[in-house]
Design a protein around this motif. Sequence first.
Motif, PDB file in Angstrom:
ATOM      1  N   HIS A  34     -12.635 -79.072   7.318  1.00  0.00           N
ATOM      2  CA  HIS A  34     -13.588 -78.873   6.205  1.00  0.00           C
ATOM      3  C   HIS A  34     -12.792 -78.834   4.904  1.00  0.00           C
ATOM      4  N   LEU A  35     -13.188 -79.657   3.961  1.00  0.00           N
ATOM      5  CA  LEU A  35     -12.403 -79.785   2.726  1.00  0.00           C
ATOM      6  C   LEU A  35     -12.123 -78.430   2.064  1.00  0.00           C
ATOM      7  N   ASN A  36     -13.167 -77.674   1.775  1.00  0.00           N
ATOM      8  CA  ASN A  36     -12.939 -76.436   1.028  1.00  0.00           C
ATOM      9  C   ASN A  36     -12.315 -75.321   1.864  1.00  0.00           C
ATOM     10  N   GLY A  37     -12.314 -75.497   3.168  1.00  0.00           N
ATOM     11  CA  GLY A  37     -11.619 -74.524   4.013  1.00  0.00           C
ATOM     12  C   GLY A  37     -10.150 -74.896   4.174  1.00  0.00           C
ATOM     13  N   PHE A  78     -15.686 -68.591   2.171  1.00  0.00           N
ATOM     14  CA  PHE A  78     -16.074 -69.916   1.657  1.00  0.00           C
ATOM     15  C   PHE A  78     -16.828 -69.789   0.337  1.00  0.00           C
ATOM     16  N   HIS A  82     -15.864 -71.696  -3.062  1.00  0.00           N
ATOM     17  CA  HIS A  82     -16.841 -72.554  -3.758  1.00  0.00           C
ATOM     18  C   HIS A  82     -16.958 -72.192  -5.242  1.00  0.00           C
ATOM     19  N   SER A 114     -17.109 -82.565   4.280  1.00  0.00           N
ATOM     20  CA  SER A 114     -17.424 -81.620   3.215  1.00  0.00           C
ATOM     21  C   SER A 114     -18.917 -81.672   2.886  1.00  0.00           C
ATOM     22  N   THR A 115     -19.436 -80.539   2.453  1.00  0.00           N
ATOM     23  CA  THR A 115     -20.852 -80.403   2.108  1.00  0.00           C
ATOM     24  C   THR A 115     -21.049 -80.746   0.636  1.00  0.00           C
ATOM     25  N   TYR A 129     -20.261 -85.619  -6.254  1.00  0.00           N
ATOM     26  CA  TYR A 129     -19.376 -84.861  -5.349  1.00  0.00           C
ATOM     27  C   TYR A 129     -18.769 -85.817  -4.308  1.00  0.00           C
ATOM     28  N   ASP A 156     -25.094 -78.397   5.695  1.00  0.00           N
ATOM     29  CA  ASP A 156     -25.000 -76.949   5.904  1.00  0.00           C
ATOM     30  C   ASP A 156     -26.339 -76.492   6.486  1.00  0.00           C
ATOM     31  N   GLY A 189     -21.865 -74.871   8.964  1.00  0.00           N
ATOM     32  CA  GLY A 189     -22.463 -73.731   8.282  1.00  0.00           C
ATOM     33  C   GLY A 189     -22.583 -72.553   9.234  1.00  0.00           C
ATOM     34  N   GLU A 219     -21.008 -72.222  18.725  1.00  0.00           N
ATOM     35  CA  GLU A 219     -19.842 -71.539  18.137  1.00  0.00           C
ATOM     36  C   GLU A 219     -19.979 -70.036  18.356  1.00  0.00           C
ATOM     37  N   HIS A 240     -16.130 -77.087  18.277  1.00  0.00           N
ATOM     38  CA  HIS A 240     -15.964 -75.790  18.970  1.00  0.00           C
ATOM     39  C   HIS A 240     -16.533 -75.776  20.396  1.00  0.00           C
ATOM     40  N   ASP A 301      -9.776 -77.015  11.616  1.00  0.00           N
ATOM     41  CA  ASP A 301     -11.011 -76.445  11.073  1.00  0.00           C
ATOM     42  C   ASP A 301     -10.847 -76.164   9.567  1.00  0.00           C
ATOM     43  N   ASP A 302     -10.110 -75.093   9.242  1.00  0.00           N
ATOM     44  CA  ASP A 302      -9.953 -74.669   7.848  1.00  0.00           C
ATOM     45  C   ASP A 302      -8.507 -74.230   7.661  1.00  0.00           C
TER      46      ASP A 302
HETATM   47  C1  LIG Z   1     -15.111 -71.133  10.870  1.00  0.00           C
HETATM   48  N1  LIG Z   1     -16.095 -71.948  11.485  1.00  0.00           N
HETATM   49  C2  LIG Z   1     -17.021 -72.690  10.824  1.00  0.00           C
HETATM   50  N2  LIG Z   1     -18.248 -72.827  11.380  1.00  0.00           N
HETATM   51  C3  LIG Z   1     -19.221 -73.486  10.752  1.00  0.00           C
HETATM   52  N3  LIG Z   1     -19.082 -74.059   9.562  1.00  0.00           N
HETATM   53  C4  LIG Z   1     -17.879 -73.969   8.961  1.00  0.00           C
HETATM   54  C5  LIG Z   1     -16.796 -73.312   9.563  1.00  0.00           C
HETATM   55  N4  LIG Z   1     -15.735 -73.418   8.755  1.00  0.00           N
HETATM   56  C6  LIG Z   1     -16.153 -74.118   7.657  1.00  0.00           C
HETATM   57  N5  LIG Z   1     -17.466 -74.425   7.774  1.00  0.00           N
HETATM   58  C7  LIG Z   1     -18.328 -75.131   6.808  1.00  0.00           C
HETATM   59  O1  LIG Z   1     -17.509 -75.746   5.820  1.00  0.00           O
HETATM   60  C8  LIG Z   1     -17.828 -75.256   4.508  1.00  0.00           C
HETATM   61  C9  LIG Z   1     -16.600 -75.229   3.642  1.00  0.00           C
HETATM   62  O2  LIG Z   1     -16.166 -76.555   3.393  1.00  0.00           O
HETATM   63  P1  LIG Z   1     -16.955 -77.584   2.449  1.00  0.00           P
HETATM   64  O3  LIG Z   1     -17.492 -76.824   1.260  1.00  0.00           O
HETATM   65  O4  LIG Z   1     -18.062 -78.192   3.270  1.00  0.00           O
HETATM   66  O5  LIG Z   1     -15.910 -78.571   2.064  1.00  0.00           O
HETATM   67  C10 LIG Z   1     -18.441 -73.886   4.793  1.00  0.00           C
HETATM   68  O6  LIG Z   1     -19.241 -73.448   3.724  1.00  0.00           O
HETATM   69  C11 LIG Z   1     -19.226 -74.137   6.087  1.00  0.00           C
HETATM   70  O7  LIG Z   1     -20.459 -74.769   5.777  1.00  0.00           O
END
Ligand SMILES: CNc1ncnc2c1ncn2[C@@H]1O[C@H](COP(=O)(O)O)[C@@H](O)[C@H]1O
Length: 362
Positions: A34-37, A78, A82, A114-115, A129, A156, A189, A219, A240, A301-302
């Motif tokens: 996930h980009l922001n993670g 997150f 954001h 990414s969302t 975006y 999300d 999400g 999950e 997951h 994941d993040d």
């Molecule tokens: C830990 N397990 C997880 N389970 C579910 N969703 C997750 C996640 N980890 C991240 N995200 C999803 O990724 C978004 C952040 O990146 P972006 O803003 O989209 O780039 C989070 O807000 C969530 O929607």
Amino acid sequence: VSGIDLHFSHQSTFISRRQNTSPSWWSHGELHAHLNGSVSFSTIEKLVARKPHLNIEHGMTAIRSGQRRTLDECFQVFKVIHQLVDTEEDILMVAKDVIREFAADGVKYLELRSTPRKEKTTGMTKRRYVETVIEAIRQCKNEGVDIEVRFLVAVDRRNGAEVAMETVKLAEDFMLSTGGLVVGLDLSGDPMVGHGRDLLPALQKAKNCGLKLSLHLSEVPSQADESELLLNIPPDRIGHGTFLHPEVGGSQSLVDKVRKHNTPLELCLTSNVKGQTVSSYSQHHFLYWYQMGHPSVLCTDDKGVFCTDLSQEYQLAASTFNLSQEDMWTLSQKAIDCTFAPDLQQQLHQKWLELRPTLFQL
Ligand SMILES: CNc1ncnc2c1ncn2[C@@H]1O[C@H](COP(=O)(O)O)[C@@H](O)[C@H]1O
Ligand SMILES: [Zn+2]
């Protein structure tokens, strides 16, 4: 994130262990990021400098080694990130930094997700975006960063059916206009919020228009019914799938569905342990699926939030489950067949083979 102590100072036992071992370069394919993670410490510092008024410290954006948080608390993190990433300039910098960092870790093929977010205060639209992420991918390519990147537009689940449908339309537009850079749709999400049943029409539409589907499934333990429903689509990959099998409260029927379609699982050890859905590394469901010979791909994941990288995830799997170098190689190679870029698979197999001798010299 009031009420949550997100300041930690513990040094990781794992990091010190890792310093004693050779770096692992098995980590060539990352399919669940996930980009922001994925925003690193150094990028967070740059963002904080851009927005000092937010009073955000790095301790609020990452869960360090040895620390655990509930999944709910992870989702608070997150929200903080954001706040820091709310302009096109931020997205461009974050995406380029994240791509470069994966490349520096040895990743040759990356699927980012990414969302799309609209920010009224900065004028950022969902379309801009996505365009900005695509621009970051193109710039990295032009700058010669040695990595192939593809993008999954994320839904999300919290935002409901209507937004999901809009997001699918956006993803379809970009799939058609980016020459194959947008390859799929992610459902993610907070798993405690919303129900997949409402999102089914949107997910079905995505599948029908040729977007690949990667869905976060089971999950948390309470999602068995939802997983039954979503597995009927069927998705192209599963994020997951922690609670799918009967031993952890899932069911044989869920496992059978996954097996029938041979749907690969994206497995994220550190994320699950730090987010406390899995009690320890040795208890991770990686073993269940791996022993069955089911396609399973290690992912981060993040990487920013959970302070990890893909090399570390491979090393963790190797040390926890006693995998040999040959096992690691095979695991990394099999990931290629699970990518959403069939056009690249042959080229990637070739690249992996070229890298093989350097791996066994470590
Ligand atoms: C830990 N397990 C997880 N389970 C579910 N969703 C997750 C996640 N980890 C991240 N995200 C999803 O990724 C978004 C952040 O990146 P972006 O803003 O989209 O780039 C989070 O807000 C969530 O929607
Ligand atoms: Zn995820």
